[in-house]
Scaffold this active site. Structure first.
Site, PDB file in Angstrom:
ATOM      1  N   GLY A  46       0.652  -1.280  -0.096  1.00 21.21           N
ATOM      2  CA  GLY A  46       0.134   0.107   0.180  1.00 21.21           C
ATOM      3  C   GLY A  46       1.055   1.162   0.019  1.00 21.21           C
ATOM      4  N   HIS A 125       6.122  -4.333 -10.321  1.00 26.17           N
ATOM      5  CA  HIS A 125       6.782  -4.710  -8.943  1.00 26.17           C
ATOM      6  C   HIS A 125       8.231  -4.783  -9.040  1.00 26.17           C
ATOM      7  CE1 HIS A 125       3.046  -5.642  -7.340  1.00 26.17           C
ATOM      8  NE2 HIS A 125       2.831  -6.603  -7.563  1.00 26.17           N
ATOM      9  N   MET A 249     -14.972  -1.984  -5.769  1.00 26.98           N
ATOM     10  CA  MET A 249     -13.679  -2.681  -6.370  1.00 26.98           C
ATOM     11  C   MET A 249     -13.689  -4.165  -6.287  1.00 26.98           C
ATOM     12  SD  MET A 249      -9.773  -1.354  -6.413  1.00 26.98           S
ATOM     13  CE  MET A 249      -8.799  -2.411  -7.244  1.00 26.98           C
ATOM     14  N   ARG A 273      -9.137  -8.781  -0.043  1.00 29.45           N
ATOM     15  CA  ARG A 273      -9.362  -9.834   0.985  1.00 29.45           C
ATOM     16  C   ARG A 273      -9.838  -8.882   2.248  1.00 29.45           C
ATOM     17  NH1 ARG A 273      -6.242 -11.315   5.547  1.00 29.45           N
ATOM     18  NH2 ARG A 273      -5.222  -9.463   5.133  1.00 29.45           N
TER      19      ARG A 273
HETATM   20  S1  PPS Z   1      -0.753  -7.290  -6.027  1.00 23.31           S
HETATM   21  O1  PPS Z   1      -1.200  -8.567  -6.720  1.00 23.31           O
HETATM   22  O2  PPS Z   1       0.543  -7.594  -5.382  1.00 23.31           O
HETATM   23  O3  PPS Z   1      -0.597  -6.462  -6.912  1.00 23.31           O
HETATM   24  O4  PPS Z   1      -1.732  -6.714  -4.817  1.00 23.31           O
HETATM   25  P1  PPS Z   1      -1.546  -5.424  -4.274  1.00 23.31           P
HETATM   26  O5  PPS Z   1      -3.059  -4.697  -5.052  1.00 23.31           O
HETATM   27  O6  PPS Z   1      -0.431  -4.692  -4.196  1.00 23.31           O
HETATM   28  O7  PPS Z   1      -2.141  -5.711  -2.831  1.00 23.31           O
HETATM   29  C1  PPS Z   1      -3.706  -6.483  -2.367  1.00 23.31           C
HETATM   30  C2  PPS Z   1      -3.911  -5.743  -1.228  1.00 23.31           C
HETATM   31  O8  PPS Z   1      -4.521  -4.358  -1.315  1.00 23.31           O
HETATM   32  C3  PPS Z   1      -5.935  -4.219  -0.994  1.00 23.31           C
HETATM   33  N1  PPS Z   1      -6.621  -3.648  -2.054  1.00 23.31           N
HETATM   34  C4  PPS Z   1      -7.588  -2.704  -1.430  1.00 23.31           C
HETATM   35  N2  PPS Z   1      -7.639  -2.173  -0.157  1.00 23.31           N
HETATM   36  C5  PPS Z   1      -8.585  -1.271  -0.101  1.00 23.31           C
HETATM   37  N3  PPS Z   1      -9.482  -0.733  -1.302  1.00 23.31           N
HETATM   38  C6  PPS Z   1      -9.262  -1.174  -2.190  1.00 23.31           C
HETATM   39  N4  PPS Z   1     -10.116  -0.772  -3.240  1.00 23.31           N
HETATM   40  C7  PPS Z   1      -8.258  -2.412  -2.539  1.00 23.31           C
HETATM   41  N5  PPS Z   1      -7.864  -3.016  -3.638  1.00 23.31           N
HETATM   42  C8  PPS Z   1      -6.806  -3.787  -3.107  1.00 23.31           C
HETATM   43  C9  PPS Z   1      -6.324  -5.692  -0.819  1.00 23.31           C
HETATM   44  O9  PPS Z   1      -7.600  -5.810   0.130  1.00 23.31           O
HETATM   45  C10 PPS Z   1      -5.002  -6.649  -0.383  1.00 23.31           C
HETATM   46  O10 PPS Z   1      -4.825  -6.399   1.048  1.00 23.31           O
HETATM   47  P2  PPS Z   1      -5.203  -7.524   2.218  1.00 23.31           P
HETATM   48  O11 PPS Z   1      -4.901  -6.724   3.398  1.00 23.31           O
HETATM   49  O12 PPS Z   1      -4.907  -8.740   1.648  1.00 23.31           O
HETATM   50  O13 PPS Z   1      -6.968  -7.071   1.892  1.00 23.31           O
END
Ligand code: PPS
Length: 311
Positions: A46, A125, A249, A273
């Protein structure tokens, strides 16, 4: 599917859609243009959270405990796409996220990007030492997103264990060992951050965090707009905020990775998740938390600690 890593320059990569030849070609020959916008992260990531921002967050939390969304790579991509479309969700609802902002290091993304005309959104990445060399002579803008590595660890564990294109962790304990040794997809979180943070004072480089985005989404989107030179009307900004929310999303099949289920992901595999900060507290043992703190101090001691103010 091959459930193993592809090793390149000492770093583990997914084994599908990546090859050593391509990774070398991307680094040596891919041409980054001045007008490109690059969205860079360590997977599952994030910002810089200053004291006044923390104060704002505490106030925000008192007012509003509704579990606002938190930032990952794909959240950043979705947000920038929505800024480009002035809040109109048609684009994000009609084209898969990996085609809107292709991953330069994947075969699919590389081929798409070579053909794309005009200013491009490009995701990656890659650690800095493997990034296309042309970037370092360009004026392309970069948004680099960081997240508390403890939450990156938990998010990564659940995602990679449902993925069919990497060596899958068998337990949280095993993944903890892999993570602290840097034997997870795209290598060491510490090295990734240290490498890219060397760019942090450049004017074409914006550092953001998942945490900042969660605690003050509106201000962070405004900051992105300012950095990209985009102006949104108030109702357009509101529409960006509505359509990049976790819930919206999660239901968007063009963004939630559901298109990958079957071939690439188990049925229970989830990109979106929980979308919260601090979930690591539900998973770390006291001993793991201590080991992690010590490692963090050792590896990051010489960087300004306000870069990592996510607690
Ligand atoms: S990846 O596949 O590595 O590119 O994944 P990435 O997108 O970096 O990370 C996935 C985590 O981001 C959270 N996520 C979000 N959180 C809040 N709002 C939105 N819209 C959102 N989109 C992606 C996602 O839930 C994953 O975190 P966790 O802690 O697993 O929930």
């Amino acid at each position: 599917m091959t459930e193993k890593f592809l090793w390149f320059e000492g770093i583990p990569f997914p084994s599908v859609d990546y090859s050593p030849e391509l990774l070398r070609e991307v680094q040596e020959s891919f041409l980054i243009k001045d007008e490109d916008v690059l969205l860079l992260t360590f997977p599952k990531s994030g910002v810089i959270l200053k004291e006044e921002q923390r104060e704002k967050r505490r106030e925000e939390e008192k007012k509003n405990d509704t579990g606002r969304p938190s930032f990952g790579t794909n959240w950043l991509i979705e947000t920038v796409c929505l800024i480009y479309s002035k809040g109109d969700p048609k684009w994000v609802q009609s084209e898969p996220i990996w085609d809107r902002s292709p991953w330069v290091e994947t075969k699919h993304g590389y081929e798409l990007l070579k053909e794309k005309e005009g200013p491009r959104l490009i995701s990656s990445h890659l650690p800095i030492q493997l990034f296309p060399k042309s970037f370092f002579k360009s004026k392309a803008k970069v948004i680099y997103l960081v997240r508390n590595p403890r939450d990156v660890f938990v998010s990564g564990y659940f995602f990679w264990k449902s993925a069919k294109f990497v060596k899958r962790p068998q337990s949280l304990e095993q993944y903890f060992e892999w993570f602290i040794q840097g034997n997870v997809p795209f290598g060491s979180w510490f090295d990734h951050i240290r490498g890219w943070m060397s760019m942090r004072d450049k004017e074409n480089f914006l550092v953001l965090s998942y945490e900042e985005m969660k605690w003050d989404t509106r201000s962070t989107v405004e900051k992105i707009c300012q950095f990209l030179g985009k102006k949104l009307e108030p109702e357009e900004l509101n529409s960006v905020l509505k359509n990049n929310s976790f819930q919206v999303m999660k239901e968007n099949n063009m963004s939630n990775f559901s298109l990958l289920k079957g071939q690439y992901l188990e049925e229970n595999g989830l990109l979106l998740r929980k979308g919260v900060t601090g979930d690591w507290k539900n998973y770390f043992t006291v001993a793991q938390a201590e080991i992690f703190d010590k490692l963090f101090q050792e590896k990051m001691a010489d960087l300004p600690q306000e870069l990592f103010a996510w607690e």
